[in-house]
Design an enzyme around this catalytic site. Structure first.
Site, PDB file in Angstrom:
ATOM      1  N   GLU A 180      -1.104  -9.098   3.368  1.00 59.02           N
ATOM      2  CA  GLU A 180      -0.661  -9.557   4.134  1.00 59.02           C
ATOM      3  C   GLU A 180      -1.819 -10.070   4.655  1.00 59.02           C
ATOM      4  OE1 GLU A 180      -1.140  -6.731   3.506  1.00 59.02           O
ATOM      5  OE2 GLU A 180      -1.674  -5.548   5.627  1.00 59.02           O
TER       6      GLU A 180
ATOM      7  N   CYS B  53       0.389  -1.426  -0.100  1.00 56.38           N
ATOM      8  CA  CYS B  53       0.502   0.141  -0.431  1.00 56.38           C
ATOM      9  C   CYS B  53       0.818   1.007   0.222  1.00 56.38           C
ATOM     10  CB  CYS B  53      -0.931  -0.359   1.187  1.00 56.38           C
ATOM     11  SG  CYS B  53      -2.498   1.252   0.784  1.00 56.38           S
TER      12      CYS B  53
ATOM     13  N   HIS C 136      -3.491  -5.015   0.178  1.00 54.72           N
ATOM     14  CA  HIS C 136      -2.866  -5.410   1.717  1.00 54.72           C
ATOM     15  C   HIS C 136      -2.984  -6.881   1.908  1.00 54.72           C
ATOM     16  CE1 HIS C 136      -1.978  -2.185   4.293  1.00 54.72           C
ATOM     17  NE2 HIS C 136      -3.541  -1.445   3.308  1.00 54.72           N
TER      18      HIS C 136
HETATM   19  N1  GLN Z   1      -1.677   6.759   3.113  1.00 55.59           N
HETATM   20  C1  GLN Z   1      -1.828   6.311   2.029  1.00 55.59           C
HETATM   21  C2  GLN Z   1      -3.153   6.591   1.479  1.00 55.59           C
HETATM   22  O1  GLN Z   1      -4.375   6.405   2.318  1.00 55.59           O
HETATM   23  C3  GLN Z   1      -1.807   4.661   1.894  1.00 55.59           C
HETATM   24  C4  GLN Z   1      -2.549   3.667   2.937  1.00 55.59           C
HETATM   25  C5  GLN Z   1      -2.365   2.287   3.450  1.00 55.59           C
HETATM   26  O2  GLN Z   1      -0.939   2.034   4.075  1.00 55.59           O
HETATM   27  N2  GLN Z   1      -2.915   1.622   4.180  1.00 55.59           N
HETATM   28  O3  GLN Z   1      -3.276   5.677  -0.098  1.00 55.59           O
END
Ligand code: GLN
Length: 532
Positions: free
Chosen positions: A511, A381, A509
């Site tokens: 994971e 992400c 994500h």
């Molecule tokens: N802050 C980033 C976004 O909102 C990444 C979010 C995250 O890593 N879950 O896009």
């Protein structure tokens, strides 16, 4: 329908989630039944999505976009199931539903009260949710510690549940803490006695007590706890400290907890089917090849903030007979020179999810080092967004490339807010959430890892790779290896094999979907690359 209700006593943080998931696993596997969890939380947040991970631990995201607490991660990883947002009850959800009903006039003529309205609402969920899933056994985990006011309505509801369905269908398991006083060298039962009394005052008579302690419970202490709880010594089960949480189901099975629960609930067809789990655990424990996996983030002080990342590393390692050592690096104020020294003997690097600007330049320094020194890299992400920024700055020559989340003034907004997020003003449950499909580039590393032309992982973000820069990035050699079905959103990036042995990142994500018995492909690929 059969119910196993798990409550906690004495102190919080003794692993009620893992203990409940372990019981659920044993019943699911050894009786070959469909088991589902319901988790009850006392807080007034509708969901934990707006809580700080340092305060609450990781926010676990479900396929359906639900944001829940990390206990659901244990349930999914142990049971190999997909859980749903509705299976998490919070007092926030319960109360807002009641107030909505009251305003609609559903309780017309009556005073709306905690009892019966709140308890009825909870009870109705306890009955409806497992019925809807057509499951055989429902494990209800009540958050917090017995005696907490905020959880008292759940406790009252499970009392009524047993009254309604009988003792053959609803049983109570109480997990408590049994301290060992070093000055007397003895396990002490008093805190457990008092917490059992608190339970009994609320009309709950436990069927089993699980005693969390440093060591297994002595026979003397089991007898003593049993006597104070109206229970046979046989129903007091040891839950000693473990170095590996995947030991817990097998430890419970050694004390025949699953068989004893089965007898109480009149479950049929017991057979020990935990062999696969036991074999995997054996492999995990006997893995000899040591590898250092670095996680660079800003919540490194609380490892629970990255619970699923840690578990996903363990899963992939177990399958590859690797003994992983997780190294934590707080990137706030980390310069490139410092990164170089810190990363010298690291075998793989992960930049996990994150929000806000603190620590981002440090993470970018870490990514630059990984990319330039051929160290296996996995970005999750924020880890994809920062890897793209690093690439744009160093390789594409866009010196001030940045995310508008970090610097609103940047002239090269490589990462920008998603169009549908621009007008969002409410914070709760408004990110791009849950399972999203991506089409994968044929022959890319990503498609090889998933062994498919598409992949579906869970998301939680507001920003994306700015489509205006796709071509610039691609022209300079970055492979956009997975895109959303409409071709707009970059879901995966990678570097070609000739440039790097393993450099991959995803907007998702992954994971969150990794299982002990089925590791996630991207983590598997990362760990495998450390062996090359
Ligand atoms: N802050 C980033 C976004 O909102 C990444 C979010 C995250 O890593 N879950 O896009």
């Amino acid at each position: 329908m059969k119910y196993i209700v798990v409550t906690g006593g004495v102190v919080s943080g003794i692993g009620k989630g893992v203990a409940s998931a372990s019981i659920a696993k044993l019943i699911q596997t050894n009786y070959d039944l469909k088991v589902m969890p319901i988790k009850c939380d006392g807080y007034l947040n509708v969901d934990p999505g707006t809580m700080n991970p340092i305060e609450h631990g990781e926010v676990f995201v479900m396929d359906d976009g639900g944001e829940v607490d990390m206990d659901f991660g244990h349930y999914e990883r142990f049971l190999n199931i997909t859980t749903k947002f509705s299976w998490n009850l919070t007092m926030g959800k319960i109360l807002s539903s009641i107030i909505e009903k009251e305003r609609k006039g559903l309780f017309l003529g009556k005073t709306t009260q905690f009892i019966p309205h709140v308890t009825n609402e909870i009870l109705e969920n306890f009955i409806r949710l497992p019925e809807k899933e057509n499951c055989d056994v429902c494990v209800i985990e009540i958050g917090g510690t017995i005696g907490d006011l905020e959880n008292a309505f759940y406790v009252e509801a499970v009392r009524q549940l047993q009254m309604k369905f009988g003792k053959d269908n609803v049983i109570f398991v109480h997990l408590t803490y049994v301290p060992m006083l070093s000055n007397v060298g003895e396990q002490k039962s008093k805190p457990t006695q008092q917490s059992v009394h608190l339970l009994m005052e609320q009309g709950i008579f436990p069927d089993f007590i699980l005693g969390r302690a440093k060591d297994p419970l002595s026979s003397a202490i089991k007898e003593k706890i049993g006597m104070y709880s109206n229970l046979d010594e046989d129903n007091i089960i040891s839950a000693p400290d473990v170095s590996n949480i995947y030991d817990i189901p097998l430890n419970f099975a050694k004390e025949k907890l699953d068989k004893k629960i089965g007898t109480k609930l009149k479950l049929l067809g017991y057979k020990n089917r935990m062999n696969l789990w036991a074999d995997l655990l054996h492999k995990m424990k006997n893995s000899k090849t040591k590898k250092k996996i670095l996680i660079a983030g800003k919540y490194t002080a609380l490892h629970d903030s990255y619970a699923s990342v840690i578990e996903a590393i363990k899963h992939a390692s177990a399958h590859l007979s690797i003994k992983p050592e997780i190294v934590w690096l707080d990137t706030s104020y980390l310069t490139y020179e410092q990164a170089k020294t810190k990363l010298k003997d690291i075998d793989a690097i992960i930049v996990p999810g994150g929000f806000g600007s603190r620590g981002t330049e440090g993470k970018i320094n870490v990514i630059k080092y990984a990319r330039e020194n051929n160290i296996p890299y996995l970005g999750l992400c924020f880890g994809l967004q920062l890897a793209t920024i690093e690439y744009a700055r160093t390789v594409c020559g866009l010196k001030d490339a940045n995310s508008t989340e970090i610097n609103t003034e940047t002239t090269n907004p490589i990462i920008d807010i998603l169009p549908e997020q621009k007008d969002v003003d409410k914070k709760g449950h408004t990110m791009r959430l849950g399972s999203q499909l991506a089409n994968l580039k044929p022959n890319s590393l990503t498609s090889k890892l998933y062994n498919s032309h598409n992949a579906s992982e869970r998301h939680r973000h507001r920003y994306e790779v700015n489509p205006d820069y796709h071509k610039i990035l691609e022209d300079k050699g970055l492979i956009l290896s997975g895109l959303s079905p409409n071709g707009r959103l970059v879901e995966y990036i990678e570097l070609p094999k000739e440039k790097h042995k393993y450099f991959i990142a995803t907007q998702a994500h992954p994971e969150l979907k990794s299982k002990f018995e089925e590791p996630n492909p991207l983590f598997f690929g990362l760990l495998k690359a450390t062996l090359e």
